[in-house]
Design an enzyme around this catalytic site. Sequence first.
Site, short mmCIF file in Angstrom:
data_model
loop_
_atom_site.label_atom_id
_atom_site.label_comp_id
_atom_site.label_asym_id
_atom_site.label_seq_id
_atom_site.Cartn_x
_atom_site.Cartn_y
_atom_site.Cartn_z
N TYR A 14 -8.18 2.14 1.71
CA TYR A 14 -7.09 2.59 0.83
C TYR A 14 -7.35 2.14 -0.60
O TYR A 14 -7.27 2.94 -1.55
CB TYR A 14 -5.77 2.03 1.35
CG TYR A 14 -4.54 2.58 0.65
CD1 TYR A 14 -4.11 3.87 0.90
CD2 TYR A 14 -3.81 1.79 -0.24
CE1 TYR A 14 -2.98 4.39 0.27
CE2 TYR A 14 -2.68 2.29 -0.87
CZ TYR A 14 -2.27 3.58 -0.62
OH TYR A 14 -1.16 4.09 -1.25
N SER A 54 -0.86 5.10 -6.64
CA SER A 54 -0.39 3.82 -6.13
C SER A 54 -0.93 2.69 -7.00
O SER A 54 -1.99 2.80 -7.62
CB SER A 54 -0.79 3.61 -4.67
OG SER A 54 -0.99 2.25 -4.36
#
Length: 244
Positions: free
Chosen positions: A160, A147
């Site tokens: 995250y 990501s």
Amino acid sequence: MTQVRNAKSLRGEVALVTGATRGIGLAISRALAAAGCGLIITGRNEAALTRISRELNRQKIRLLAHPCDVRDPHSVDALFRTVRREFRQLDILINNAGIAHPNLTVDKLPFPMWKDVLATNLDGMFLVTQAALSIMKPGGTIVNNLSIAANRVFAGSAAYNASKHAALGLTNTLREELRPRRIRVIGLLPGAADTDIWKTLWPQAPRRKMMSPTTIAEAVINAILLPPDATVEVLEILPTAGRL
């Protein structure tokens, strides 16, 4: 003379995909199957694995669907005992399993939630990669789905962000360590893709502006199909609209 893969086929090769039952993992699994690649697909949802395996079997490929919790070393060991027995080799590893958490500032983020995100996104990548390296062939490829949170910061996503930044460090270290073995390591950094993770991260996210997981899968397959003497070290793909 350097051998070059058939530009349209991965037939004869074997790939393992974690988190293969939905989103980018499912799209990559479908693309690998379409290229004739043998597949090991894993995930925690056994019913979803059964459903996806029925679909992928239509491609007439070698296929193993095996449940695995990448956070659990015993579960990873059980997976690879079966892989070694059924396939004995691995050419491609797609570390895709990952989770997010609701938008919470650090002062409100529960420690168990922090630990679960780090265990899945970082520890799981380490455990699966470590197990896979014992059977990966020279010329193989590892793709770590990281990501764009691996090199950017999003407020409210501390666990995250931290997991993806750390996973990028692991990915870059692996690449240097595995050069002598001629195993390529690709850091996949997709921007917003229309997957279920947004139900956790941002339920109201504008999905019409996002990329399709199929688009990302196509880019991954193209990177894998490069000649063995070339590596796309970082594959960063964003929606044309940019950050949402």
